[in-house]
Design a protein around this motif. Structure first.
Motif, short mmCIF file in Angstrom:
data_model
loop_
_atom_site.label_atom_id
_atom_site.label_comp_id
_atom_site.label_asym_id
_atom_site.label_seq_id
_atom_site.Cartn_x
_atom_site.Cartn_y
_atom_site.Cartn_z
N TYR A 34 -0.42 -2.10 -4.71
CA TYR A 34 0.32 -2.79 -5.86
C TYR A 34 0.57 -4.22 -5.29
O TYR A 34 0.57 -4.57 -4.20
CB TYR A 34 1.78 -2.34 -5.95
N ASP B 233 0.85 -1.26 0.15
CA ASP B 233 0.07 -0.15 0.05
C ASP B 233 1.03 1.22 0.07
O ASP B 233 1.70 1.48 0.87
CB ASP B 233 -0.98 -0.11 1.20
N THR B 234 0.67 1.97 -0.93
CA THR B 234 1.45 3.25 -1.17
C THR B 234 0.82 4.49 -0.44
O THR B 234 1.43 5.57 -0.73
CB THR B 234 2.01 3.59 -2.56
N GLN C 69 8.41 0.79 -4.99
CA GLN C 69 8.80 2.19 -5.19
C GLN C 69 9.49 2.38 -6.55
O GLN C 69 9.45 3.11 -7.17
CB GLN C 69 9.47 2.74 -4.22
N SER D 244 7.40 10.48 -2.28
CA SER D 244 8.20 8.97 -2.47
C SER D 244 7.39 8.27 -3.68
O SER D 244 8.14 7.20 -4.10
CB SER D 244 8.32 8.13 -1.31
N GLN D 245 6.16 8.24 -4.00
CA GLN D 245 5.64 7.68 -5.12
C GLN D 245 6.14 8.12 -6.45
O GLN D 245 5.85 7.41 -7.51
CB GLN D 245 3.97 7.86 -5.18
N ALA E 270 8.57 -3.15 -0.29
CA ALA E 270 8.20 -1.82 -0.44
C ALA E 270 9.15 -0.92 -1.39
O ALA E 270 8.73 -0.14 -2.26
CB ALA E 270 7.98 -1.25 0.96
#
Length: 330
Positions: free
Chosen positions: A184, A178-179, A228, A257-258, A224
Motif C-alpha cells: 500500500y 507491506d502487509t 491497517q 490483522s489485515q 502501518a
C-alpha cells in the motif's frame, strides 16, 4: 595504504546507506577534512563507481547507477537480513521477482562467511512463508515510488478503484507499507487535498515523477497502523465493533490483522473492529471463530443478528417449540 583502503570502503558504505551526502557531513562522519573526502571521491570514481556531485550549499554527493552493479558492503546482520529476504520474497506479491531472488540468493550463499552459514541455515529452516493469492505488483512501480518518496517528488499514475473505474491521480508519496499480502502507498492526494491509501497492485501505469514537494505533517505517527485502519474499516459501509470473550493473544492467533484491528479489553476480553460492506459476512465470520462475543456497534448489526437467530432457530425447529411452550397472555 591499508588506512586509505579502509577509508575508501567506509566512504563507499556511507554512500550506499543514504541517497545523498553533503561534503561536510561526510567529512564529519569519517573524521577527515573535506579535501580528503574530495580526493577519496575521485579515487572511487577511478575504480568505476559513478558518484555524482551537485554544486551549491544544498548540493552533495550521490552514488549513481553505472553500467555494472558495484560490490555492496554488508555487515553480518545486513547479510543475514538480505539472505532471509531473498529466501521469502519468492512467495511474495511482487511479480516476476521469484526466479531472480533464487539466483541472487545462490550468489549470496556462495560468498557468505563460514561464521554466518550455520546461523543462516538455522533461520532459513525456521522460517516458512505461505504463498499469497493477492494481486501482484510490478517491481519497477515499487522502485519508482520508492525513489519519489526519497526525493520528495510528486508522482502521477492511473489508478483502478475497487469498482473497476480508472482515473489519473496526482499525489505526494510518503510511505510504502507491506502487509504481507499486499503493498500500500500512503500519499497526499493533491486534487482531493486529503490523505489516501492506494493499493500498489491497482496502479495501472508506471508512475511519472513530477515537481518536488514540501513535506507536510503525517496523518499518524505509525503509518502501518494507519494503513491497517484504512484497509480494515474506512472504505466499508459498516464499521463493526464486537467484544470477544477471549484474551487478546488467543484472538490474535486466529484473526488476521489485515481484516480487523484488535485491542485488549482487560485480561479476559478483546475488542475487534472491522469494516464490511454487508452484515451477513461478519455474522458468518464471527460465528466461525467459535468464540462467545457481544455486538457493540452498529445497531443495524444487532438487529440483523436477532433476525438471523430467529431464522436459524426456525430452521432448527426450536423457535416454534419455544413459542408453543410460552404461556399465552390472558
Amino acid at each position: 595504504m591499508i588506512q586509505t583502503s579502509a577509508r575508501l570502503l567506509q566512504l563507499l558504505s556511507l554512500l550506499q546507506v543514504r541517497r545523498e551526502w553533503t561534503g561536510p557531513a561526510l567529512a564529519d562522519r569519517m573524521g577527515v577534512t573535506e579535501r580528503t573526502v574530495r580526493r577519496d571521491i575521485d579515487k572511487l570514481r577511478n575504480l568505476g563507481y559513478p558518484i555524482h556531485a551537485s554544486p551549491g550549499i544544498a548540493g552533495g554527493y550521490q552514488l549513481g547507477a553505472g553500467a555494472q552493479l558495484p560490490p555492496l558492503l554488508l555487515d553480518d546482520n545486513e547479510a543475514l537480513a538480505v539472505a532471509l529476504g531473498l529466501n521469502s520474497v519468492a512467495a511474495g506479491p511482487v511479480a516476476g521477482i521469484g526466479e531472480a531472488s533464487v539466483r541472487a540468493l545462490a550468489k549470496l550463499e556462495q560468498v557468505l562467511p563460514s561464521r554466518l552459514r550455520p546461523k543462516f541455515a538455522m533461520l532459513k529452516a525456521a522460517v516458512t512463508t505461505l504463498p499469497s493469492n493477492a494481486g501482484t505488483v510490478d517491481p519497477q512501480q515499487l522502485t519508482v515510488v520508492s525513489a519519489a518518496i526519497s526525493d520528495r517528488r510528486q508522482i502521477s499514475f492511473e489508478y483502478v478503484k475497487s469498482d473497476g473505474e480508472s482515473a489519473r491521480r496526482l499525489v505526494e508519496p510518503y510511505r510504502l507499507v507491506d502487509t504481507g499480502r499486499r503493498w500500500y502507498l500512503v500519499a497526499w492526494d493533491v486534487e482531493r487535498e486529503d490523505w489516501r491509501t492506494f493499493r500498489a497492485d491497482r496502479l495501472a501505469s508506471l508512475p511519472t515523477e513530477r515537481k518536488r514537494y514540501t513535506p507536510r505533517p503525517l496523518p499518524a505517527e505509525d503509518l502501518a497502523a494507519y494503513v491497517q485502519q484504512s484497509i480494515t474499516r474506512s472504505p466499508y459501509r459498516f464499521d463493526v465493533v464486537v467484544r470477544l470473550r477471549a484474551p487478546l493473544a488467543e484472538v490474535a492467533a486466529v484473526v488476521n490483522s489485515q481484516y480487523a484491528t484488535l485491542t485488549a479489553d482487560g485480561a479476559a476480553d478483546t475488542i475487534l473492529r472491522s469494516g464490511w460492506d454487508n452484515l451477513a459476512a461478519p455474522a458468518a465470520y464471527l460465528a466461525a471463530l467459535d468464540m462467545d462475543f457481544e455486538i457493540l456497534e452498529p445497531g443495524e448489526f444487532k438487529s440483523y443478528a436477532m433476525e438471523l437467530s430467529q431464522r436459524l432457530g426456525a430452521a432448527a425447529g426450536t423457535v416454534t417449540e419455544a413459542a408453543d411452550a410460552e404461556p399465552k397472555p390472558q
